[in-house]
Every structure is written in structure tokens, then in C-alpha cells.
Design an enzyme around this catalytic site. Structure first.
Site, short mmCIF file in Angstrom:
data_model
loop_
_atom_site.label_atom_id
_atom_site.label_comp_id
_atom_site.label_asym_id
_atom_site.label_seq_id
_atom_site.Cartn_x
_atom_site.Cartn_y
_atom_site.Cartn_z
N SER A 5 0.80 -1.25 -0.04
CA SER A 5 -0.11 -0.07 0.09
C SER A 5 0.60 1.25 0.01
O SER A 5 1.96 1.23 0.31
CB SER A 5 -0.94 -0.08 1.30
OG SER A 5 -0.15 0.20 2.43
N LYS A 6 0.43 2.24 -0.38
CA LYS A 6 0.83 3.63 -0.45
C LYS A 6 1.42 3.98 0.99
O LYS A 6 2.73 4.62 0.77
CB LYS A 6 -0.32 4.61 -0.78
CG LYS A 6 0.43 6.06 -1.13
CD LYS A 6 0.88 6.39 -2.38
CE LYS A 6 1.56 7.72 -2.44
NZ LYS A 6 2.73 7.85 -3.06
#
Ligand code: GLU
Length: 499
Positions: A260-261
Site C-alpha cells: 500500500s501507499k
């Protein structure tokens, strides 16, 4: 299960079908890559289809970015929105009439129906089901509305959606990666397939397009595995063949959480901007889930087309290890010709304000890049590694000049000793500089009673005076590139710091 028409698809046709609602992620890029490789390996076709039915969230700029970044990666499609093909258009927003026809067919066959439940009603059903410990699903309130009611509601413009009737049965399919997969459709609940006849949703549009575009294999991320049973039921309701499925393993962070970011960049464009090479990314991504079964770790795209096989893709999540990407990128940087590497580095040097036109010759520039390349893991590092070559005056703390316990006076003596040697070097060449300075080390150590073999007393102050950095290439290499005048000037400036 109806698979009667499956045999009609003899040619391999695969697709990458991104939704342009955000930047292209590395996960999506890997899906595109695996589809591309599968198509090429099987002499089939690779199709790019833009799934922009979500009009609120889809934007042209994301479609542009997807196209640009995939091209940069070298993953080229045979049919897509920017090139014509037998099955165009390849953008779902341009195919609304097609979906409408099939939606009408499902409604006519009573396999889909209008649902007028409000958000509040649906929410209260959900809450009630959850309070009883049940998984929420649509309760079927509108399944059997009479045609009269439906017409009346529609003519009154009552807000509605179109739901697909899920048949209660077990759905089995054979996934090329996961083997036999079974789902109980009873858990699903009737799924919304369109907001209205002109506004289909993902599950429906994907099924219609895969059929009409004669897609033989659906290769996509594992997050779509749970969508497959719904899509199979829609295929059956429309009497479509079932493509073969292959769901690629999830990408995980090193702590095994979903990529994820929050833990780093996920957009391909971010890697591009940082100066990762497409060859390195392709090589890195293909190993995220695919195992060639050999020790080999360097694969070009052309090579992969020959060696790739979907059967060797693993089920288990693939760890995204950025150190490995850095390592591979460094290898590819070292393999580049100096002309190509220079061309690639120039935009980064310009962006850092280091390259002012006409200030440096192409030859000098190439020398600078050549000696920096072994330290480079990504192209963007070129500025940090080479800025001191371009600077007129260096700024650094004088502590940097100190080797072991040398006093300021000793450092000054060392720098002046080097200056003397360098002022008298006849031929300013790497070989000559190295030879003279190494001879100087011996002489200087003897003169000063320093340990005989310790070259740092002469070379450290000189190297740091020339680079202003803790780490850099050798003083010979730096001096060779700087030239006599600049080298002497930097020594003088360092000496002044010690006064
Ligand atoms: N449009 C979907 C997405 O971007 C992919 C659909 C599919 O591959 O079936 O996630």
C-alpha cells in the site's frame, strides 16, 4: 456449468483492463506484463481495454498515464483505445449501446430486475443481518415486483438500479494458478449490474466485453478472485462461453501486509520519475510471483517471452522487496552504454539545476557519469553523486578534511604537499596523477613519521577537499576530471578553511 462455446475460442486473446481512476500501480503493471508475456508466448493477442464505466472517478489523465507508462515499460498491446482493432471501441464509455442491448435481454429473460430499495432500506437490512451474525446480502425485496409496479415506478422516475439474480448453486472453475476453486453462490446476494440501461457497472461490462472481444484467458490480480463467481453466473445467464481464469498472487510488503501507499510508492510513474529503468522493473516485477525454476535472475523482455509460463506462477503472496529492485536497477545501469546512460542522466542533472547549457562538454559529462555509475542505484542519484563536479565553490564542514587525529596544521601541510605535486605534474592524466600522488604518499609519510602504509594522511584531505563529501571517487579520478586549475583552486579554498 455451460462451457459449450468455450471451444470456439481457439486463439489466445488476453486483456489488461484497468480502471482509469488513479495512477497505474505496480500491481496493475505486473498484471499487464503477465498478460503481455502470455500472449506473446502463445502467439496470441494482447488487448488494452479501458474500464471507465465509473464516470465519477474516471479521468482522461489517468488513461493517458496508463498508456504512457505501459509504453515506457515496453509492454505493447495489439489492440487498444489508441490503435484500431476488430473489436473496437476499447473504452467502455464508448460501448454503452452494446451493454444496453444485453441488459435488456437479461431483463426480458427475468434474469435481472429493477430494484427500487433506498440506501436507508438497504442499510437497515444490512444492520439487521449483521446483528444476527449473518454476512450481509441483498434480501430480495424487489425480486418479484410486478411489471405494473416496475413500469409505474420507472415512469415516476423513482430512483432504481438493475440487479442480477444470483442462482443458488455451487460454482466451480479451474484457475490456472489456484487450481480448482469453488464458491457458494448462496452467499452472494443479487448483485447490482447497472445504475440504469445506459450506466452498466463493472461486473456486467467486464463479462460482455470479455465475450465480445473473444478473450480466451482472464489473467488478473487475486483481488478479483471473489468477483469471478458473479461473473461466471452472468456469463451463463447470457449463454456466453467461460474464459479460462488465472489469478495472480497478491503483492506484499516485506512484513507481509498488503502493498500500500503507506509503506512506499505504488505508482509506476513514481518509479519512473526516480530513475528506475524499465528493464529493471520488468525484471523485478516478473519475479513477483513467477519462478523460472533456475538460478537465473536477469531477464530481458524478449527473453521472458520465451521462458515465461503461467503454470510456474505461485499462489502465495509475492514479497515486494525494494532492495532487490535497487540491486537489479544498479545492474542495468552498469550495463548501459555511456552514450545511453548520459542521455538518461541529463534530465535529472537538469532538474537539479546542475547542467547549464554550454558549460560542460559532452566528453566531460560522460567522464563524470562514468565514474559515478558504479555508485548509482537509480538515475536520480546522479545529481547527489556528481554535484561537486559542477559546483564553482564547495561548502562543507572543515571536519571532513580530517584524517584520524590530524591537527589543522597537519591537514594544511598535507594539502600543500598535494598541491605541490599537482602543480608539477607534467601530463594531467589519470595514470600520471595516480602515480605521482601514490609516490607522494610514501614521501609524505616518511617526512612526517606517519605509518608508512597509511595513504589516508595525504589522500583523505585531498579527496575531501576536491569533493566536499564523505564518500566519492578517488582523488585521482576527481582531479583528472576537474583539471589542474579547478583542482588547485579547491585545495587553496580548503586550506583557507583551516586558517
Ligand atoms: N477494471 C478492473 C480493475 O481495474 C479489472 C477488471 C478485470 O481485470 O477483470 O480492477
Amino acid at each position: 456449468m455451460k462451457t459449450a462455446k468455450k471451444t470456439e475460442i481457439k486463439k489466445v486473446r488476453v486483456r489488461f483492463a484497468p480502471s482509469p481512476t488513479g495512477p497505474l500501480h505496480v500491481g496493475g503493471s505486473r498484471t499487464a506484463l503477465f498478460n503481455y508475456l502470455f500472449a506473446k508466448k502463445n502467439k496470441g493477442k494482447f488487448i488494452l481495454r479501458i474500464e471507465d464505466t465509473d464516470t465519477q472517478r474516471s479521468e482522461q489523465k489517468w488513461t493517458d498515464e496508463i498508456i504512457e507508462e505501459l509504453k515506457w515499460l515496453g509492454v505493447q498491446w495489439d489492440e487498444g483505445p489508441d490503435i484500431s482493432g476488430d473489436f473496437e471501441p476499447y473504452k467502455q464509455s464508448q460501448r454503452l449501446d452494446i451493454y444496453e442491448k444485453y441488459l435488456k435481454q437479461l431483463l426480458k429473460d427475468k434474469k435481472a430486475y429493477y430494484c427500487f430499495c433506498t440506501e436507508e432500506e438497504l442499510e437497515s437490512v444490512r444492520q439487521e443481518q449483521m446483528s444476527r451474525g449473518l454476512a450481509p446480502k441483498y434480501n430480495g425485496k424487489c425480486t418479484h415486483l410486478s411489471e405494473v409496479i416496475v413500469s409505474k415506478n420507472l415512469s415516476e422516475n423513482k430512483s432504481s438500479v438493475i440487479r442480477f439474480k444470483i442462482e443458488n448453486k455451487k460454482i466451480k472453475f479451474n484457475d490456472l494458478i489456484r487450481g480448482e476453486v469453488e464458491f457458494d453462490a448462496n452467499l452472494l446476494g443479487d448483485v447490482v449490474i447497472a445504475k440504469n440501461l445506459k450506466a452498466p457497472l463493472y461486473h456486467f461490462a467486464v463479462v460482455v466485453d470479455d465475450f465480445l472481444m473473444q478473450i480466451s484467458h482472464v489473467i488478473r490480480g487475486e483481488e478479483h478472485l471473489s468477483n469471478t463467481p458473479r461473473q461466471i453466473l452472468i456469463q451463463e445467464a447470457l449463454d456466453f462461453y467461460q474464459p479460462t481464469y488465472a489469478h495472480l498472487p497478491l503483492m506484499l510488503n516485506t512484513d507481509r501486509s498488503k502493498l500500500s501507499k503507506r509503506q512506499g510508492d505504488v505508482a509506476l510513474a513514481d518509479y519512473h520519475k526516480q530513475g528506475y529503468l524499465p528493464e529493471a522493473l520488468v525484471n523485478f516485477m516478473v519475479l513477483l510471483g513467477w519462478n523460472p525454476g533456475t538460478e537465473k535472475e536477469l531477464f530481458s523482455l524478449a527473453h521472458l517471452v520465451k521462458e515465461f509460463s503461467i503454470e510456474k506462477v505461485q499462489k502465495a503472496g509475492a514479497i515486494f522487496n525494494i532492495q532487490r529492485l535497487d540491486y537489479l536497477n544498479g545492474l542495468y545501469i552498469r550495463e548501459k552504454s555511456i552514450d545511453k546512460l548520459t542521455e538518461l542522466c541529463v534530465p535529472f542533472l537538469k532538474e537539479a539545476g546542475l547542467l547549464v547549457q554550454g558549460q560542460i562538454s559532452q566528453g566531460k559529462l560522460q567522464e563524470i557519469i562514468e565514474i559515478s555509475r558504479t555508485r548509482m542505484k537509480k538515475l536520480s542519484e546522479i545529481s547527489g553523486l556528481s554535484d561537486f563536479f559542477f559546483a564553482n565553490k564547495l561548502t562543507f564542514s572543515k571536519d571532513l578534511l580530517k584524517w584520524q587525529k590530524m591537527s589543522d596544521q597537519e591537514i594544511k601541510d598535507s594539502l600543500n604537499f598535494s598541491k605541490d605535486i599537482l602543480s608539477n605534474v607534467k601530463k594531467w592524466s589519470l595514470k600520471e596523477l595516480e602515480q605521482k600522488l601514490l609516490e607522494g604518499c610514501e614521501k609524505f609519510n616518511k617526512e612526517k613519521n606517519y605509518p608508512e602504509k597509511n595513504k589516508g594522511y595525504l589522500l583523505w584531505p585531498l579527496r575531501s577537499a576536491l569533493s566536499g563529501k564523505q564518500q566519492s571517487p578517488s582523488p585521482f579520478e576527481i582531479a583528472d576530471i576537474l583539471g589542474r586549475e579547478k583542482t588547485i583552486k579547491r585545495i587553496d579554498e580548503a586550506v583557507k578553511m583551516l586558517l
